[in-house]
Enzyme design. Structure first.
Site, PDB file in Angstrom:
ATOM      1  N   LYS A 358       0.836  -1.208   0.000  1.00 49.33           N
ATOM      2  CA  LYS A 358       0.000   0.000   0.000  1.00 49.33           C
ATOM      3  C   LYS A 358       0.864   1.249   0.000  1.00 49.33           C
ATOM      4  O   LYS A 358       2.056   1.193   0.320  1.00 49.33           O
ATOM      5  CB  LYS A 358      -0.920  -0.026   1.214  1.00 49.33           C
ATOM      6  CG  LYS A 358      -0.196  -0.123   2.545  1.00 49.33           C
ATOM      7  CD  LYS A 358      -1.163  -0.514   3.650  1.00 49.33           C
ATOM      8  CE  LYS A 358      -0.482  -0.454   5.003  1.00 49.33           C
ATOM      9  NZ  LYS A 358      -1.342  -0.929   6.068  1.00 49.33           N
ATOM     10  N   TYR A 582      12.804  31.740   0.952  1.00 49.19           N
ATOM     11  CA  TYR A 582      11.627  32.547   1.267  1.00 49.19           C
ATOM     12  C   TYR A 582      11.737  33.155   2.657  1.00 49.19           C
ATOM     13  O   TYR A 582      12.272  32.512   3.566  1.00 49.19           O
ATOM     14  CB  TYR A 582      10.364  31.689   1.219  1.00 49.19           C
ATOM     15  CG  TYR A 582       9.937  31.313  -0.176  1.00 49.19           C
ATOM     16  CD1 TYR A 582       9.553  32.279  -1.091  1.00 49.19           C
ATOM     17  CD2 TYR A 582       9.922  29.978  -0.579  1.00 49.19           C
ATOM     18  CE1 TYR A 582       9.160  31.936  -2.374  1.00 49.19           C
ATOM     19  CE2 TYR A 582       9.530  29.616  -1.859  1.00 49.19           C
ATOM     20  CZ  TYR A 582       9.146  30.606  -2.757  1.00 49.19           C
ATOM     21  OH  TYR A 582       8.755  30.256  -4.015  1.00 49.19           O
TER      22      TYR A 582
HETATM   23  C1  LIG Z   1      -0.634  -1.700   6.831  1.00 49.56           C
HETATM   24  C2  LIG Z   1      -1.183  -2.930   7.320  1.00 49.56           C
HETATM   25  C3  LIG Z   1      -0.339  -4.017   7.572  1.00 49.56           C
HETATM   26  C4  LIG Z   1       1.159  -3.919   7.486  1.00 49.56           C
HETATM   27  O1  LIG Z   1       1.607  -3.274   8.652  1.00 49.56           O
HETATM   28  P1  LIG Z   1       3.139  -3.135   9.043  1.00 49.56           P
HETATM   29  O2  LIG Z   1       3.105  -2.712  10.450  1.00 49.56           O
HETATM   30  O3  LIG Z   1       3.724  -2.103   8.154  1.00 49.56           O
HETATM   31  O4  LIG Z   1       3.742  -4.461   8.854  1.00 49.56           O
HETATM   32  C5  LIG Z   1      -0.928  -5.203   7.943  1.00 49.56           C
HETATM   33  N1  LIG Z   1      -2.271  -5.317   8.086  1.00 49.56           N
HETATM   34  C6  LIG Z   1      -3.100  -4.289   7.878  1.00 49.56           C
HETATM   35  C7  LIG Z   1      -4.550  -4.468   8.050  1.00 49.56           C
HETATM   36  C8  LIG Z   1      -2.589  -3.051   7.506  1.00 49.56           C
HETATM   37  O5  LIG Z   1      -3.412  -2.030   7.297  1.00 49.56           O
END
Ligand SMILES: *Cc1c(COP(=O)(O)O)cnc(C)c1O
Length: 690
Positions: A358, A582
């Protein structure tokens, strides 16, 4: 619905497998046109060569379908221009052959002004027809186009089998079109099949090709043997064969090759001229026996000349940006491999990695990272949004892709098209997805205490009801641990209670005879701290990228995968009393040297690190940020670093010489966690693997 869906599917960048096959198909066309009629030993090959045109049609249809036919106007214009050029180019040969008689206009409009050009007017007529049909919806459009194709068959390969009464219908058709492949009977079906973009799994596609190919060959042999063919462009087996073949190509679309694909159109356009030139040249040189009568050498000579002329004709390919020209993210392939191995060694029995891709793989570049993980044997991924899953699939990522977050029911077609597994994030969501009336693969999310997504674990009856939603194929059940960053204390007790509540849900379903499929609950910290909780997947994100959310106390054998680098645009001197950037915030007291870097907050640099709170590395030394970080640029002080020049690479995150600036340094200085710093790295940074 139409417009909404289209926006979810941004145009693709590269389709190397489709492009490569396009050139191969053009080579088949050239082969078809250079065979000699007496040497029809391999008549069968001609049938296979006939696959070239349906392929062109399907790939055109695929691209038209991707933006809901909105580019039809542009496509027709391009085709008309190409055809116009073709008509002009072959006028001399038409004139020479005495074909500029009264029938020429009909031929030019419906049949193509020269034998190979038939495809272009057919497309100009067939594409609007396919577009009109597509407005009826995909299935009705395909049905009607299929019926048209069947009618076309009667005037082509199956002509001799027609009952007497029907031939007068075809005689009418043939007064306009010389063959039924021209225009309405042949083109719409393949365009619409391409637009449907049917992607079956690799195995099914391959099996489909292997079954339909011999069927096609048998069909062709039978019809040819029976002497019933009026022409041999259309067979019953072509549509299924091409559907499987196209699906196979969509499956292997990987990598990036741009050079060859531009050659296809000019080779197609020019090769009949090259046939004439090779013949005349051979006659002049007295080499007819070799260059013309030997069919294979003739084919090679024509192909080589066509490729050469096409290459000369094309202007140089458009210049492409240099990936490391401005600011970029470097991924360390060896580090990623090491992390995969390290985390795999921690996996409990029966558990597989399901890396979290993601937010562009936490800023790393989702496509690049997922493809590498595929190569390392990873076969499951999770993403937050359906669009992220579609992006991976479009770039050839294989394996299961689970969408963890909410997906609007209008995106169900997107989920299905890209074979994504959707999370039912709540009971209402599950019912709405079910109500779309299309079969969908889902995982059920159970809330065991985080109180974010999921059906509450205590609502056992509601959870069981999900199994009665007949369009939802429940492939798995999962929950998310919200306090597993450490072991011991209240947090461990809470984590164990979450796991117990989850187990109870699974037990309950099991007792009622509902299959739970793949069950999972571990993320990075879950795997590191509580591997004994098990599950079918460990959804690891941050740890896979070689860091944790906060700086760990001990070494975990993980290596950071990502570095961020940018160029020095220029180095200037700042005299006492002058300010940089700036506002008049940083007025120099003594003379200083300032380097301007080609990276800013739009690329993900936290603006809160302005005015000395952040630093970068140049030539192995630290250079503090001067003034306020700008959208596209950052100023750093290089007074203590002699020799910095325009074009040097500055390290924003990563190593330079003995020094390292880690993502922890950034996160701590901007009072956040590494996850936020990484996932905010902007789309303007080019991702490269080293
Ligand atoms: C983002 C996410 C993960 C991965 O989490 P990490 O702590 O980065 O390993 C796993 N499960 C769900 C539901 C998530 O949203």
């Amino acid at each position: 619905m139409r417009t909404g869906k289209a926006r979810l599917v941004p145009p693709p960048k590269t389709f190397p497998a489709l492009d490569d096959f396009r050139l191969l198909a053009v080579v088949l066309v050239v082969a078809n046109h250079t065979r000699s009629d007496e040497g029809q030993l391999l008549w069968l090959l001609t049938v296979l060569r006939r696959a070239a045109v349906p392929y062109f049609l399907m790939s055109s249809g695929y691209f038209l379908g991707r933006d809901q036919w909105r580019s039809l106007g542009r496509f027709l214009k391009k085709t008309a221009l190409l055809y116009g050029a073709g008509v002009l180019l072959y006028l001399p040969l038409n004139g020479y052959a005495g074909r500029l008689g009264p029938d020429f206009l009909r031929q030019a409009l419906f049949d193509g002004s020269f034998y190979h050009l038939w495809y272009l007017p057919a497309l100009l007529l067939g594409a609007p027809a396919a577009w009109l049909l597509s407005r009826l919806g995909q299935k009705p459009a395909l049905c009607i186009a299929g019926v048209l194709y069947l009618i076309g068959l009667g005037g082509d390969s199956y002509y001799g089998l027609l009952p007497q009464g029907l031939t007068c219908f075809y005689d009418g058709v043939f007064r306009v079109f010389t063959y039924t492949r021209n225009g309405l009977f042949y083109v719409p079906l393949f365009l619409l099949l391409g637009a449907a973009g049917i992607t079956l799994s690799r195995r099914v596609s391959l099996a489909g090709v292997l079954i339909s190919l011999p069927l096609l060959v048998s069909e062709a042999l039978l019809l040819h043997g029976a002497g019933v063919q009026r022409h041999d462009s259309m067979y019953l087996c072509f549509p299924p064969l091409m559907t499987f073949l196209f699906s196979l190509l969509l499956n292997v679309n990987q990598g990036q090759r741009q050079k060859l694909r531009r050659l296809a159109a000019p080779v197609y356009l020019l090769h009949p001229w090259c046939i004439v030139l090779v013949r005349r040249g051979a006659e002049a040189l007295g080499l007819t026996a070799l260059l013309v009568e030997n069919t294979f050498v003739h084919f090679l000579a024509v192909l080589a000349l066509s490729l050469l002329l096409s290459r000369l004709l094309l202007q140089a390919p458009p210049p492409r940006p240099c990936p490391t020209g401005r600011a970029w993210v470097e991924l360390d392939r060896a580090a990623l491999r090491q992390n995969v191995e390290q985390l795999s060694s921690l996996l409990p029995e029966g558990c597989a990695l399901m890396p979290a891709m993601k937010a562009n793989a936490y800023g790393h570049g989702a496509v690049l990272a997922a493809r590498e993980l595929n190569r390392l044997g990873v076969r499951a991924f999770c993403v937050a949004a359906a669009s992220e899953g579609a992006e991976l699939r479009r770039h050839g990522v294989r394996g299961e892709i689970l969408v963890l977050g909410y997906t609007h029911p209008e995106e169900v077609p997107l989920l299905r098209r890209y074979r994504l597994t959707q999370t039912a994030v709540g009971a209402d969501h599950a019912r709405q997805l079910n109500a779309c009336g299309k079969k969908l693969r889902v995982h059920l999310k159970i809330d065991t205490g985080m109180h974010r997504l999921g059906i509450p674990a205590e609502q056992k009856a509601e959870i069981a009801r999900m199994f009665r939603l007949k369009n939802l194929e429940i492939r798995g059940i999962f929950t998310h641990l919200s306090a597993c960053e450490t072991r011991g204390g209240a947090e461990e007790a809470f984590t164990r209670a979450q796991a117990a509540a989850f187990r109870e849900v699974l037990c309950d379903l099991h007792k009622q005879g509902y299959p739970c499929g793949r069950t999972h609950l571990l993320s990075s910290y879950g795997l590191l701290n509580y591997p004994e909780l098990g599950g079918a997947y460990a959804r690891v994100g941050i740890a896979l990228y070689g860091v944790l959310s906060r700086r760990p106390e001990s070494d975990l054998g993980l290596r950071p995968v990502l570095s961020v680098k940018a160029r020095v645009a220029l180095v200037r001197e700042l005299r006492p009393g002058e300010a940089a950037g700036y506002g008049l915030e940083n007025t120099a007291e003594q003379s200083r040297n300032i380097a301007v870097l080609t990276i800013g907050y739009a690329d993900g640099l936290p603006r809160s690190l302005s005015c000395g709170r952040g630093r970068v590395l140049l030539r192995g030394k630290e250079a503090p940020v001067v003034g306020r970080i700008c959208m596209d640029q950052t100023l750093v002080d290089v007074t203590e670093i002699p020799g910095v020049r325009s074009g040097d690479a500055a390290v924003i995150i990563g190593r330079s010489g003995q020094r390292e600036i880690s993502v922890y340094d950034w996160a701590e200085a901007s009072k956040t966690i590494t996850n936020e710093v990484l996932s905010r790295l902007g789309p303007r940074l080019v991702r490269v693997m080293v």
